[in-house]
Design a protein around this motif. Sequence first.
Motif, PDB file in Angstrom:
ATOM      1  N   LEU A  76       0.807  -1.117   0.157  1.00  0.00           N
ATOM      2  CA  LEU A  76       0.011  -0.011  -0.088  1.00  0.00           C
ATOM      3  C   LEU A  76       1.002   1.215   0.162  1.00  0.00           C
ATOM      4  CD1 LEU A  76      -2.720   1.435   0.434  1.00  0.00           C
ATOM      5  CD2 LEU A  76      -2.635   1.187   2.738  1.00  0.00           C
ATOM      6  N   GLY A  77       1.884   1.325   0.815  1.00  0.00           N
ATOM      7  CA  GLY A  77       2.461   2.399   1.216  1.00  0.00           C
ATOM      8  C   GLY A  77       3.521   3.078  -0.042  1.00  0.00           C
ATOM      9  N   GLU A  78       4.162   1.838  -0.732  1.00  0.00           N
ATOM     10  CA  GLU A  78       4.708   2.127  -1.791  1.00  0.00           C
ATOM     11  C   GLU A  78       4.118   2.651  -3.102  1.00  0.00           C
ATOM     12  OE1 GLU A  78       7.962  -0.840  -2.474  1.00  0.00           O
ATOM     13  OE2 GLU A  78       8.783  -0.566  -0.431  1.00  0.00           O
ATOM     14  N   GLU A  79       2.738   2.185  -3.329  1.00  0.00           N
ATOM     15  CA  GLU A  79       2.038   2.500  -4.376  1.00  0.00           C
ATOM     16  C   GLU A  79       1.426   3.687  -3.954  1.00  0.00           C
ATOM     17  OE1 GLU A  79       2.067   1.027  -7.105  1.00  0.00           O
ATOM     18  OE2 GLU A  79       3.552  -0.532  -6.240  1.00  0.00           O
ATOM     19  N   LEU A  80       1.144   4.293  -2.949  1.00  0.00           N
ATOM     20  CA  LEU A  80       0.783   5.616  -2.686  1.00  0.00           C
ATOM     21  C   LEU A  80       1.773   6.417  -2.989  1.00  0.00           C
ATOM     22  CD1 LEU A  80      -1.406   5.077   0.609  1.00  0.00           C
ATOM     23  CD2 LEU A  80      -2.214   5.857  -1.542  1.00  0.00           C
ATOM     24  N   LEU A  81       3.018   6.326  -2.464  1.00  0.00           N
ATOM     25  CA  LEU A  81       4.032   7.312  -2.576  1.00  0.00           C
ATOM     26  C   LEU A  81       4.465   7.309  -4.120  1.00  0.00           C
ATOM     27  CD1 LEU A  81       6.219   9.399  -1.538  1.00  0.00           C
ATOM     28  CD2 LEU A  81       7.643   7.076  -0.916  1.00  0.00           C
ATOM     29  N   PHE A  82       4.835   6.327  -4.792  1.00  0.00           N
ATOM     30  CA  PHE A  82       5.548   6.417  -6.115  1.00  0.00           C
ATOM     31  C   PHE A  82       4.695   6.384  -7.260  1.00  0.00           C
ATOM     32  CE2 PHE A  82       8.770   4.494  -3.208  1.00  0.00           C
ATOM     33  CZ  PHE A  82       9.786   5.420  -3.460  1.00  0.00           C
ATOM     34  N   ARG A  83       3.436   5.828  -7.205  1.00  0.00           N
ATOM     35  CA  ARG A  83       2.549   6.135  -8.099  1.00  0.00           C
ATOM     36  C   ARG A  83       1.343   7.193  -7.850  1.00  0.00           C
ATOM     37  NH1 ARG A  83       6.322   2.429  -9.227  1.00  0.00           N
ATOM     38  NH2 ARG A  83       5.550   0.865  -7.733  1.00  0.00           N
ATOM     39  N   ARG A  84       0.758   6.848  -6.988  1.00  0.00           N
ATOM     40  CA  ARG A  84      -0.507   7.923  -6.517  1.00  0.00           C
ATOM     41  C   ARG A  84      -0.012   9.170  -6.492  1.00  0.00           C
ATOM     42  NH1 ARG A  84      -3.696  10.940  -6.918  1.00  0.00           N
ATOM     43  NH2 ARG A  84      -5.873  11.084  -6.069  1.00  0.00           N
ATOM     44  N   TRP A  85       0.947   9.423  -5.769  1.00  0.00           N
ATOM     45  CA  TRP A  85       1.384  10.513  -5.375  1.00  0.00           C
ATOM     46  C   TRP A  85       2.235  11.170  -6.322  1.00  0.00           C
ATOM     47  CZ3 TRP A  85       1.499   9.106   0.552  1.00  0.00           C
ATOM     48  CH2 TRP A  85       0.072   8.980   0.849  1.00  0.00           C
ATOM     49  N   LEU A  86       3.465  10.592  -6.413  1.00  0.00           N
ATOM     50  CA  LEU A  86       4.661  11.003  -7.067  1.00  0.00           C
ATOM     51  C   LEU A  86       4.624  11.161  -8.537  1.00  0.00           C
ATOM     52  CD1 LEU A  86       7.476  12.295  -7.034  1.00  0.00           C
ATOM     53  CD2 LEU A  86       8.566   9.949  -6.760  1.00  0.00           C
ATOM     54  N   GLN A  87       4.371   9.964  -9.131  1.00  0.00           N
ATOM     55  CA  GLN A  87       4.033   9.709 -10.378  1.00  0.00           C
ATOM     56  C   GLN A  87       3.146  10.718 -10.949  1.00  0.00           C
ATOM     57  OE1 GLN A  87       3.946   5.638 -12.502  1.00  0.00           O
ATOM     58  NE2 GLN A  87       2.241   6.455 -13.683  1.00  0.00           N
ATOM     59  N   THR A  88       1.983  10.794 -10.400  1.00  0.00           N
ATOM     60  CA  THR A  88       0.865  11.525 -10.844  1.00  0.00           C
ATOM     61  C   THR A  88       1.277  13.128 -10.929  1.00  0.00           C
ATOM     62  OG1 THR A  88      -0.767  10.262  -9.920  1.00  0.00           O
ATOM     63  CG2 THR A  88      -1.662  12.594 -10.310  1.00  0.00           C
ATOM     64  N   ARG A  89       2.186  13.589 -10.118  1.00  0.00           N
ATOM     65  CA  ARG A  89       2.883  14.889 -10.192  1.00  0.00           C
ATOM     66  C   ARG A  89       3.654  15.180 -11.091  1.00  0.00           C
ATOM     67  NH1 ARG A  89       0.186  14.139  -5.655  1.00  0.00           N
ATOM     68  NH2 ARG A  89      -0.796  15.984  -4.717  1.00  0.00           N
ATOM     69  N   LEU A  90       4.588  14.018 -11.307  1.00  0.00           N
ATOM     70  CA  LEU A  90       5.583  14.182 -12.392  1.00  0.00           C
ATOM     71  C   LEU A  90       4.975  13.976 -13.817  1.00  0.00           C
ATOM     72  CD1 LEU A  90       8.380  11.723 -10.830  1.00  0.00           C
ATOM     73  CD2 LEU A  90       8.421  14.160 -11.142  1.00  0.00           C
ATOM     74  N   GLU A  91       3.929  13.529 -13.950  1.00  0.00           N
ATOM     75  CA  GLU A  91       3.178  13.185 -15.131  1.00  0.00           C
ATOM     76  C   GLU A  91       2.777  14.633 -15.381  1.00  0.00           C
ATOM     77  OE1 GLU A  91       0.078  10.414 -15.686  1.00  0.00           O
ATOM     78  OE2 GLU A  91       1.077   8.976 -14.189  1.00  0.00           O
ATOM     79  N   ALA A  92       2.050  15.278 -14.356  1.00  0.00           N
ATOM     80  CA  ALA A  92       1.493  16.745 -14.486  1.00  0.00           C
ATOM     81  C   ALA A  92       2.359  17.623 -15.226  1.00  0.00           C
ATOM     82  CB  ALA A  92       0.692  17.177 -13.385  1.00  0.00           C
ATOM     83  N   ALA A  93       4.004  17.710 -14.360  1.00  0.00           N
ATOM     84  CA  ALA A  93       4.881  18.494 -14.902  1.00  0.00           C
ATOM     85  C   ALA A  93       5.490  18.241 -15.575  1.00  0.00           C
ATOM     86  CB  ALA A  93       5.653  18.602 -13.515  1.00  0.00           C
ATOM     87  N   LEU A  94       5.755  16.836 -16.282  1.00  0.00           N
ATOM     88  CA  LEU A  94       6.926  16.907 -17.312  1.00  0.00           C
ATOM     89  C   LEU A  94       6.201  16.034 -18.570  1.00  0.00           C
ATOM     90  CD1 LEU A  94       9.850  15.508 -15.026  1.00  0.00           C
ATOM     91  CD2 LEU A  94       9.419  17.671 -16.102  1.00  0.00           C
ATOM     92  N   GLY A  95       4.952  15.351 -18.392  1.00  0.00           N
ATOM     93  CA  GLY A  95       4.406  14.382 -19.184  1.00  0.00           C
ATOM     94  C   GLY A  95       4.236  13.040 -18.828  1.00  0.00           C
ATOM     95  N   ALA A  96       3.358  12.147 -19.385  1.00  0.00           N
ATOM     96  CA  ALA A  96       2.986  11.059 -18.896  1.00  0.00           C
ATOM     97  C   ALA A  96       4.298   9.969 -18.831  1.00  0.00           C
ATOM     98  CB  ALA A  96       2.118  10.257 -19.764  1.00  0.00           C
ATOM     99  N   TRP A  97       5.044   9.848 -19.942  1.00  0.00           N
ATOM    100  CA  TRP A  97       6.311   8.894 -20.047  1.00  0.00           C
ATOM    101  C   TRP A  97       7.377   9.148 -19.155  1.00  0.00           C
ATOM    102  CZ3 TRP A  97       5.655   3.907 -20.839  1.00  0.00           C
ATOM    103  CH2 TRP A  97       4.834   3.466 -21.595  1.00  0.00           C
ATOM    104  N   PRO A  98       7.790  10.846 -19.271  1.00  0.00           N
ATOM    105  CA  PRO A  98       8.916  11.102 -18.388  1.00  0.00           C
ATOM    106  C   PRO A  98       8.375  10.843 -16.762  1.00  0.00           C
ATOM    107  CG  PRO A  98       8.569  12.659 -19.968  1.00  0.00           C
ATOM    108  CD  PRO A  98       7.522  11.558 -20.142  1.00  0.00           C
ATOM    109  N   GLY A  99       7.045  11.006 -16.613  1.00  0.00           N
ATOM    110  CA  GLY A  99       6.640  10.818 -15.047  1.00  0.00           C
ATOM    111  C   GLY A  99       6.832   9.474 -14.696  1.00  0.00           C
ATOM    112  N   ILE A 100       6.337   8.427 -15.512  1.00  0.00           N
ATOM    113  CA  ILE A 100       6.231   7.053 -15.168  1.00  0.00           C
ATOM    114  C   ILE A 100       7.677   6.578 -15.096  1.00  0.00           C
ATOM    115  CG2 ILE A 100       6.123   4.931 -16.299  1.00  0.00           C
ATOM    116  CD1 ILE A 100       3.427   6.224 -17.844  1.00  0.00           C
ATOM    117  N   ALA A 101       8.657   7.204 -16.010  1.00  0.00           N
ATOM    118  CA  ALA A 101      10.121   6.644 -15.935  1.00  0.00           C
ATOM    119  C   ALA A 101      10.726   7.079 -14.673  1.00  0.00           C
ATOM    120  CB  ALA A 101      10.846   7.168 -17.178  1.00  0.00           C
ATOM    121  N   LEU A 102      10.549   8.333 -14.507  1.00  0.00           N
ATOM    122  CA  LEU A 102      11.180   8.801 -13.107  1.00  0.00           C
ATOM    123  C   LEU A 102      10.723   8.322 -12.019  1.00  0.00           C
ATOM    124  CD1 LEU A 102      11.488  12.643 -13.853  1.00  0.00           C
ATOM    125  CD2 LEU A 102      13.327  11.218 -13.638  1.00  0.00           C
TER     126      LEU A 102
END
Length: 277
Positions: free
Chosen positions: A184-210
């Motif tokens: 639960l915790g890692e999926e919240l941090l790295f996907r739900r919270w962090l990836q979502t923000r990186l997607e918004a800032a940089l684009g979908a694939w850069p966000g997923i990769a980072l």
Amino acid sequence: MLGRAALVACAAIALASLATVLVALPGGAPTSADPGAPAVAWWVVLLPAVAGIALALVLPRRAAAMPAIVTDARRLHASTAVLLACAVALPVLSGALSLAGGEGYVLAKVVLVMLVPGIAVAVLGGVRIHRVRGAWRWWAPAVVVVVWTLLSQVAPWNPAHDLSGVDPVLLVVAASATAVTAGLGEELLFRRWLQTRLEAALGAWPGIALASLAFALMHLGSHATGSPVLDVARVVVAQGSFGLLMGVLWWRHRSLVAIVAAHVVSNGWAVAAHLLG
């Protein structure tokens, strides 16, 4: 431009890591820090992730986009900085304080993976997801998770964990703690919270990769063996490929249930098979 540079850098790190492990560890290596974890061939590590990503990208054939949208740029940047700091702090503190494998590591994960990031996201926000409705949002990720489970856990080429010398009570307690802090915790941090923000800032694939790279490097806190270059290569290939699958699943279907379920299976299948067997 920044997003493209980040994507190229992540791809270069992934290719260099794959080349490193193929040369240095041609027979494979343990991909888990758990006792009794066997060496796993690299094709066995990568096949489920590659198949899962391919399925996630085509199921359903006409999936509506659900982009991450910036609602406040300053809050987005502030919350992203806190999340990245937490992701970096966990392996650094774990290595400096020798926390891996003990109660201190579990406590550190609760604080740095769930508590602090959760507060930062609740207070700062900065992003929202444009969600759509449809039955495909549950059946498509379910198919991906089932196929990935069959390939990564059930198929005969997967070596078995030897947990015969571990106390069953300790196994249950450890598996339960891992399900909460990692599943639960890692999926919240790295996907739900962090990836979502990186997607918004940089684009979908850069966000997923980072986010996938950050997720992989976080495992240095528990998977380090004393060889920094090889350790980085190992976690990038093993944990990074799994993180990439989870990232694509999250981007395509926005199903937290699916990615948490897959993560729990990844960490707990060997324990469940041992106890039930």
